[in-house]
Design a protein around this motif. Structure first.
Motif, PDB file in Angstrom:
ATOM      1  N   ALA A  66       0.852  -1.190   0.000  1.00 22.09           N
ATOM      2  CA  ALA A  66       0.000   0.000   0.000  1.00 22.09           C
ATOM      3  C   ALA A  66       0.886   1.238   0.000  1.00 22.09           C
ATOM      4  O   ALA A  66       1.766   1.362   0.850  1.00 22.09           O
ATOM      5  CB  ALA A  66      -0.911   0.005   1.222  1.00 22.09           C
ATOM      6  N   ILE A  67       0.641   2.131  -0.944  1.00 20.18           N
ATOM      7  CA  ILE A  67       1.468   3.334  -1.085  1.00 20.18           C
ATOM      8  C   ILE A  67       0.580   4.568  -1.062  1.00 20.18           C
ATOM      9  O   ILE A  67      -0.455   4.627  -1.735  1.00 20.18           O
ATOM     10  CB  ILE A  67       2.283   3.294  -2.387  1.00 20.18           C
ATOM     11  CG1 ILE A  67       3.298   2.144  -2.340  1.00 20.18           C
ATOM     12  CG2 ILE A  67       3.002   4.614  -2.631  1.00 20.18           C
ATOM     13  CD1 ILE A  67       4.116   2.007  -3.604  1.00 20.18           C
ATOM     14  N   ASP A  68       0.994   5.576  -0.290  1.00 26.15           N
ATOM     15  CA  ASP A  68       0.291   6.857  -0.243  1.00 26.15           C
ATOM     16  C   ASP A  68       1.324   7.943   0.020  1.00 26.15           C
ATOM     17  O   ASP A  68       2.358   7.685   0.654  1.00 26.15           O
ATOM     18  CB  ASP A  68      -0.776   6.861   0.859  1.00 26.15           C
ATOM     19  CG  ASP A  68      -1.817   7.954   0.648  1.00 26.15           C
ATOM     20  OD1 ASP A  68      -2.924   7.631   0.162  1.00 26.15           O
ATOM     21  OD2 ASP A  68      -1.530   9.126   0.965  1.00 26.15           O
ATOM     22  N   ILE A  69       1.055   9.160  -0.441  1.00 26.31           N
ATOM     23  CA  ILE A  69       2.008  10.248  -0.234  1.00 26.31           C
ATOM     24  C   ILE A  69       1.920  10.848   1.165  1.00 26.31           C
ATOM     25  O   ILE A  69       2.820  11.567   1.588  1.00 26.31           O
ATOM     26  CB  ILE A  69       1.834  11.360  -1.283  1.00 26.31           C
ATOM     27  CG1 ILE A  69       0.445  11.985  -1.196  1.00 26.31           C
ATOM     28  CG2 ILE A  69       2.092  10.824  -2.681  1.00 26.31           C
ATOM     29  CD1 ILE A  69       0.286  13.223  -2.068  1.00 26.31           C
ATOM     30  N   ASP A  70       0.845  10.563   1.901  1.00 24.28           N
ATOM     31  CA  ASP A  70       0.614  11.139   3.224  1.00 24.28           C
ATOM     32  C   ASP A  70       1.145  10.192   4.297  1.00 24.28           C
ATOM     33  O   ASP A  70       0.667   9.066   4.437  1.00 24.28           O
ATOM     34  CB  ASP A  70      -0.887  11.379   3.418  1.00 24.28           C
ATOM     35  CG  ASP A  70      -1.209  12.179   4.675  1.00 24.28           C
ATOM     36  OD1 ASP A  70      -0.454  12.096   5.658  1.00 24.28           O
ATOM     37  OD2 ASP A  70      -2.238  12.879   4.673  1.00 24.28           O
ATOM     38  N   ALA A  71       2.123  10.645   5.070  1.00 27.55           N
ATOM     39  CA  ALA A  71       2.704   9.794   6.107  1.00 27.55           C
ATOM     40  C   ALA A  71       1.673   9.390   7.159  1.00 27.55           C
ATOM     41  O   ALA A  71       1.747   8.284   7.724  1.00 27.55           O
ATOM     42  CB  ALA A  71       3.878  10.505   6.769  1.00 27.55           C
ATOM     43  N   ILE A 118      -0.141   6.277   6.178  1.00 30.42           N
ATOM     44  CA  ILE A 118       0.603   5.042   6.426  1.00 30.42           C
ATOM     45  C   ILE A 118       0.411   4.591   7.871  1.00 30.42           C
ATOM     46  O   ILE A 118       0.265   3.385   8.146  1.00 30.42           O
ATOM     47  CB  ILE A 118       2.089   5.232   6.101  1.00 30.42           C
ATOM     48  CG1 ILE A 118       2.255   5.704   4.646  1.00 30.42           C
ATOM     49  CG2 ILE A 118       2.862   3.949   6.343  1.00 30.42           C
ATOM     50  CD1 ILE A 118       1.572   4.841   3.608  1.00 30.42           C
ATOM     51  N   VAL A 119       0.383   5.533   8.794  1.00 26.94           N
ATOM     52  CA  VAL A 119       0.108   5.191  10.195  1.00 26.94           C
ATOM     53  C   VAL A 119      -1.287   4.581  10.318  1.00 26.94           C
ATOM     54  O   VAL A 119      -1.484   3.555  10.988  1.00 26.94           O
ATOM     55  CB  VAL A 119       0.232   6.437  11.091  1.00 26.94           C
ATOM     56  CG1 VAL A 119      -0.163   6.113  12.530  1.00 26.94           C
ATOM     57  CG2 VAL A 119       1.653   6.988  11.054  1.00 26.94           C
ATOM     58  N   ALA A 120      -2.263   5.202   9.657  1.00 23.40           N
ATOM     59  CA  ALA A 120      -3.630   4.687   9.694  1.00 23.40           C
ATOM     60  C   ALA A 120      -3.714   3.296   9.066  1.00 23.40           C
ATOM     61  O   ALA A 120      -4.412   2.407   9.580  1.00 23.40           O
ATOM     62  CB  ALA A 120      -4.573   5.650   8.978  1.00 23.40           C
ATOM     63  N   ILE A 121      -3.018   3.091   7.955  1.00 22.80           N
ATOM     64  CA  ILE A 121      -3.018   1.779   7.307  1.00 22.80           C
ATOM     65  C   ILE A 121      -2.481   0.714   8.258  1.00 22.80           C
ATOM     66  O   ILE A 121      -3.063  -0.371   8.394  1.00 22.80           O
ATOM     67  CB  ILE A 121      -2.208   1.814   6.003  1.00 22.80           C
ATOM     68  CG1 ILE A 121      -2.940   2.640   4.940  1.00 22.80           C
ATOM     69  CG2 ILE A 121      -1.950   0.394   5.485  1.00 22.80           C
ATOM     70  CD1 ILE A 121      -2.098   2.932   3.711  1.00 22.80           C
ATOM     71  N   ASP A 122      -1.366   1.004   8.917  1.00 24.06           N
ATOM     72  CA  ASP A 122      -0.790   0.028   9.842  1.00 24.06           C
ATOM     73  C   ASP A 122      -1.784  -0.329  10.954  1.00 24.06           C
ATOM     74  O   ASP A 122      -1.918  -1.503  11.331  1.00 24.06           O
ATOM     75  CB  ASP A 122       0.506   0.571  10.435  1.00 24.06           C
ATOM     76  CG  ASP A 122       1.660   0.579   9.442  1.00 24.06           C
ATOM     77  OD1 ASP A 122       1.595  -0.181   8.448  1.00 24.06           O
ATOM     78  OD2 ASP A 122       2.622   1.337   9.652  1.00 24.06           O
ATOM     79  N   ALA A 146       3.259  -1.158   3.951  1.00 24.00           N
ATOM     80  CA  ALA A 146       2.776   0.197   3.638  1.00 24.00           C
ATOM     81  C   ALA A 146       3.927   1.180   3.741  1.00 24.00           C
ATOM     82  O   ALA A 146       4.702   1.136   4.702  1.00 24.00           O
ATOM     83  CB  ALA A 146       1.649   0.585   4.595  1.00 24.00           C
ATOM     84  N   TRP A 147       4.033   2.077   2.764  1.00 20.35           N
ATOM     85  CA  TRP A 147       5.066   3.099   2.831  1.00 20.35           C
ATOM     86  C   TRP A 147       4.633   4.371   2.117  1.00 20.35           C
ATOM     87  O   TRP A 147       3.797   4.340   1.230  1.00 20.35           O
ATOM     88  CB  TRP A 147       6.410   2.605   2.304  1.00 20.35           C
ATOM     89  CG  TRP A 147       6.427   1.843   1.028  1.00 20.35           C
ATOM     90  CD1 TRP A 147       5.956   0.580   0.809  1.00 20.35           C
ATOM     91  CD2 TRP A 147       6.972   2.276  -0.216  1.00 20.35           C
ATOM     92  NE1 TRP A 147       6.174   0.209  -0.492  1.00 20.35           N
ATOM     93  CE2 TRP A 147       6.804   1.214  -1.146  1.00 20.35           C
ATOM     94  CE3 TRP A 147       7.596   3.453  -0.658  1.00 20.35           C
ATOM     95  CZ2 TRP A 147       7.227   1.301  -2.470  1.00 20.35           C
ATOM     96  CZ3 TRP A 147       8.024   3.529  -1.983  1.00 20.35           C
ATOM     97  CH2 TRP A 147       7.830   2.468  -2.863  1.00 20.35           C
TER      98      TRP A 147
END
Length: 221
Positions: free
Chosen positions: A106-111, A114-118, A130-131
């Motif tokens: 999972a890739i997103d520009i918003d750090a 990534i916290v939410a994904i984890d 995720a990164w």
């Protein structure tokens, strides 16, 4: 408005405290931390109260329709490497993992996304990498399937995304797009393969159900 000098809160602690866990409308198999009226997301993003909330805090229709599609048709991802571009909350990536993908990125520009994904990955008991990155000017990634939910809301972004998707297609990567036909979706370059009614937080619907499509690039097998 945020007071000058006030530190931003810890993202994981903020999300746990202010974004309650709930099932995704139309996708009860998946639960996510989702923002509500009292979440105060502007504090986490370091913005003013009148600024729009970050996209990752809500399950948008483009991601929801892809998630529903993958869960209903697990053969689409079973045993394959899947990359979720602009992953937001991780909804589509989580669906791909639940449907049996061999590896999900999972890739997103918003750090903060990534916290939410984890956190959402842990809730749903799946394994996802995720990164935070912007990869759409890069060479095609090492993956079998690229899933793209709701990235056609801005004209310049839509052009960049389509150029990247075409490069991926030329490299032999299958591409699936989920979108409720937002203004800059290039429908003339796409083939609709499914339609589902899902909740949406864009276009003034405020979470109401809309018909959204799953599309392949014209020329994809």
């Amino acid at each position: 408005m945020k007071r000058p000098g006030m530190p931003n809160p810890d993202p994981a602690a903020f999300i746990k405290a202010n974004l309650p866990i709930s099932s995704v409308p139309s996708i009860p198999e998946i639960r996510l931390h989702t923002a509500g009226p009292a979440s105060g997301l502007w504090r986490l993003a370091g913005r003013g109260e009148a600024d729009p909330p970050p996209y990752w805090a809500y399950p948008w229709a483009g991601g929801a329709v892809l998630a529903r599609h993958l869960l209903d048709r697990p053969k689409t991802v079973a045993g394959r490497r899947v990359l979720d571009l602009g992953a937001g909350s991780g909804l589509v990536a989580i669906a791909a993992a639940k449907a049996g993908a061999a590896m999900v990125t999972a890739i997103d520009i918003d750090a903060n996304a990534i916290v939410a994904i984890d956190l959402n990955v842990a809730i749903n008991g799946v394994d996802i990498v995720a990164w935070a990155a912007d990869i759409i000017e890069d060479p095609p990634p090492e993956t079998n399937l690229l899933v793209v939910g709701d990235l056609f809301y801005d004209p310049s972004l839509a052009l960049r995304v389509m150029a990247f998707l075409r490069r991926c297609q030329a490299a032999g990567i299958e591409v699936l797009i989920g979108d409720p036909e937002r203004a800059y979706l290039p429908q003339g370059e796409l083939s609709r393969i499914a339609t589902h009614s899902v909740a949406d937080f864009g276009g003034g619907t405020g979470g109401g159900a809309v018909p959204a499509g799953v599309f392949a690039l014209v020329g994809n097998d």
